[in-house]
Design a protein around this motif. Structure first.
Motif, short mmCIF file in Angstrom:
data_model
loop_
_atom_site.label_atom_id
_atom_site.label_comp_id
_atom_site.label_asym_id
_atom_site.label_seq_id
_atom_site.Cartn_x
_atom_site.Cartn_y
_atom_site.Cartn_z
N TRP A 1 0.82 -1.21 0.00
CA TRP A 1 0.00 0.00 0.00
C TRP A 1 0.85 1.27 0.00
O TRP A 1 1.80 1.38 0.77
CB TRP A 1 -0.89 0.03 1.25
CG TRP A 1 -2.06 -0.89 1.18
CD1 TRP A 1 -2.18 -2.12 1.78
CD2 TRP A 1 -3.29 -0.66 0.49
NE1 TRP A 1 -3.41 -2.66 1.49
CE2 TRP A 1 -4.11 -1.79 0.71
CE3 TRP A 1 -3.78 0.39 -0.30
CZ2 TRP A 1 -5.40 -1.89 0.17
CZ3 TRP A 1 -5.05 0.28 -0.84
CH2 TRP A 1 -5.85 -0.85 -0.59
N HIS A 2 0.46 2.22 -0.81
CA HIS A 2 1.16 3.51 -0.86
C HIS A 2 0.32 4.50 -1.66
O HIS A 2 -0.63 4.11 -2.35
CB HIS A 2 2.53 3.37 -1.52
CG HIS A 2 2.44 2.96 -2.97
ND1 HIS A 2 2.21 1.66 -3.36
CD2 HIS A 2 2.51 3.69 -4.12
CE1 HIS A 2 2.14 1.60 -4.67
NE2 HIS A 2 2.31 2.82 -5.17
N THR A 3 0.69 5.76 -1.54
CA THR A 3 0.27 6.73 -2.54
C THR A 3 1.51 7.04 -3.36
O THR A 3 2.64 6.86 -2.89
CB THR A 3 -0.28 8.03 -1.91
OG1 THR A 3 0.72 8.58 -1.03
CG2 THR A 3 -1.56 7.77 -1.13
N ASP A 4 1.34 7.49 -4.60
CA ASP A 4 2.50 7.72 -5.46
C ASP A 4 3.25 8.97 -5.04
O ASP A 4 2.65 9.97 -4.60
CB ASP A 4 2.06 7.85 -6.93
CG ASP A 4 1.89 6.47 -7.57
OD1 ASP A 4 1.92 5.46 -6.86
OD2 ASP A 4 1.74 6.44 -8.81
N GLY A 5 4.58 8.92 -5.20
CA GLY A 5 5.41 10.10 -5.00
C GLY A 5 5.51 10.56 -3.56
O GLY A 5 5.76 11.74 -3.32
N LEU B 1 -4.88 5.68 -2.30
CA LEU B 1 -4.05 4.58 -1.79
C LEU B 1 -4.24 3.38 -2.70
O LEU B 1 -5.36 3.08 -3.12
CB LEU B 1 -4.52 4.21 -0.37
CG LEU B 1 -4.15 5.18 0.74
CD1 LEU B 1 -5.13 5.02 1.90
CD2 LEU B 1 -2.72 4.95 1.21
N HIS B 2 -3.14 2.69 -2.99
CA HIS B 2 -3.27 1.49 -3.81
C HIS B 2 -2.17 0.49 -3.51
O HIS B 2 -1.12 0.84 -2.98
CB HIS B 2 -3.28 1.84 -5.30
CG HIS B 2 -2.12 2.67 -5.77
ND1 HIS B 2 -2.01 4.01 -5.49
CD2 HIS B 2 -1.01 2.35 -6.47
CE1 HIS B 2 -0.89 4.48 -6.02
NE2 HIS B 2 -0.24 3.49 -6.62
N LYS B 3 -2.45 -0.75 -3.84
CA LYS B 3 -1.44 -1.81 -3.77
C LYS B 3 -1.62 -2.71 -4.97
O LYS B 3 -2.64 -2.64 -5.67
CB LYS B 3 -1.55 -2.61 -2.46
CG LYS B 3 -2.71 -3.57 -2.40
CD LYS B 3 -2.71 -4.39 -1.11
CE LYS B 3 -1.77 -5.57 -1.15
NZ LYS B 3 -1.97 -6.49 0.01
#
Ligand SMILES: [Fe+2]
Length: 302
Positions: free
Chosen positions: A130-134, A272-274
């Protein structure tokens, strides 16, 4: 299925003010509403992403307004210039430069042989947490909008999971507003400098997890990775980070799971995505190929 459009007049002005509970509660109701009628992942069919018809544009925008993301199915082939044109129809103009983007700043995501000199997970078939970009970008170069388009799929796996940061904020504030306060600290999350072979490619970057832009939009900066990240050493920050991990690893009904098939893509406000692990099969030509464009703007009108 298209989520209902939320009229601007219904959006309270100060939902992110921790001292204004009534504004938060009204906004909260409106944000949860689309999920009550959600059956599967809504996919919006569009004929040509480069030249959307007004009803197609309206459907994508409505989804982005209510959930900060929209998934489309393109009816014709999509190349990088079509992705550029798609973004422009939503005010997405300034592409983020990153170390490994192609020359045109739109990144081609596919498995690259280790011998080609990259060990970055996006270019492998391994799972991507999981993260957001940048999240490692400087404050003035945060990634606020993303278009990601799937040209071809893997033989198996590679599902994406998405969570609207506004929902993460909302659920955390329901739990404990002090967690939000902790994650809004300017030194809540620090990414150490990126140093390769003694050369500093990127300096250490501190910043908040949640921030509110001048226009009143919520922005989230986050990674679930535990290596190469330093959380502020205070109790509420630790508990808040733990709350997020638990939420993201749960089977929350607000987490949208979708495996992009060929011709599908997502346009979003850096939700948020993975990505789960996947397997390519070169013999049958089932290899995963995605284009990704990251922008400094949010989707206009959201
Ligand atoms: Fe990403």
């Amino acid at each position: 299925m298209t989520p209902p459009l939320m009229p601007h007049s219904m959006i309270p002005m100060q939902p992110f003010d921790l001292d204004d509970d009534s504004a938060f509660q009204a906004w909260r109701e409106a944000r949860l509403e689309p999920y009550k009628s959600l059956v599967g992942t809504p996919v919006i069919a569009v004929r040509d992403v480069a030249r959307l018809e007004s009803a197609e544009h309206a459907a994508l925008l409505a989804s982005c307004r209510s959930m900060n993301m929209a998934i489309y199915q393109a009816g014709s082939p999509v190349d990088k210039s079509a992705i550029r044109a798609l973004g422009r129809q939503f005010g997405l103009e300034s592409l983020d430069m990153n170390l490994r983007a192609d020359e045109d700043s739109i990144t081609t995501l596919r498995v690259v042989a280790e011998s080609a000199g990259t060990h970055y997970i996006p270019y492998t078939n391994r799972p991507l947490n999981w993260h957001t970009d940048g999240y490692y970008n400087r404050p003035e170069e945060q990634v606020r909008g993303i278009v990601m388009h799937c040209v071809s799929t893997s033989a198996s796996g590679g599902d994406n999971l998405f969570l609207d940061p506004e929902i993460a904020y909302l659920l955390m504030r329901d739990e404990n507003a002090d967690y939000i306060r902790a994650l809004m600290q300017p030194d809540a999350m620090t990414i150490p400098a990126n140093i390769e072979a003694g050369v500093e490619l990127r300096p250490a970057q501190s910043g908040p997890v949640f921030s509110v832009s001048a226009s009143g939009a919520l922005h989230m900066r986050y990674t679930a990775r535990t290596r190469s990240i330093e959380w502020k050493d205070d109790r509420d920050t630790r508990l808040a980070a733990g709350f997020l991990i638990e939420l993201l690893n749960s089977d929350s009904l607000y987490i949208v799971r979708h495996r992009l098939s060929a011709g599908q893509g997502i346009i979003c406000n850096n939700v948020l995505h993975k990505r789960e692990a996947f397997e390519d099969d070169a013999n049958t030509g089932q290899t995963r190929l995605l284009y990704r464009a990251r922008y400094h703007e949010r989707i206009q009108g959201t």
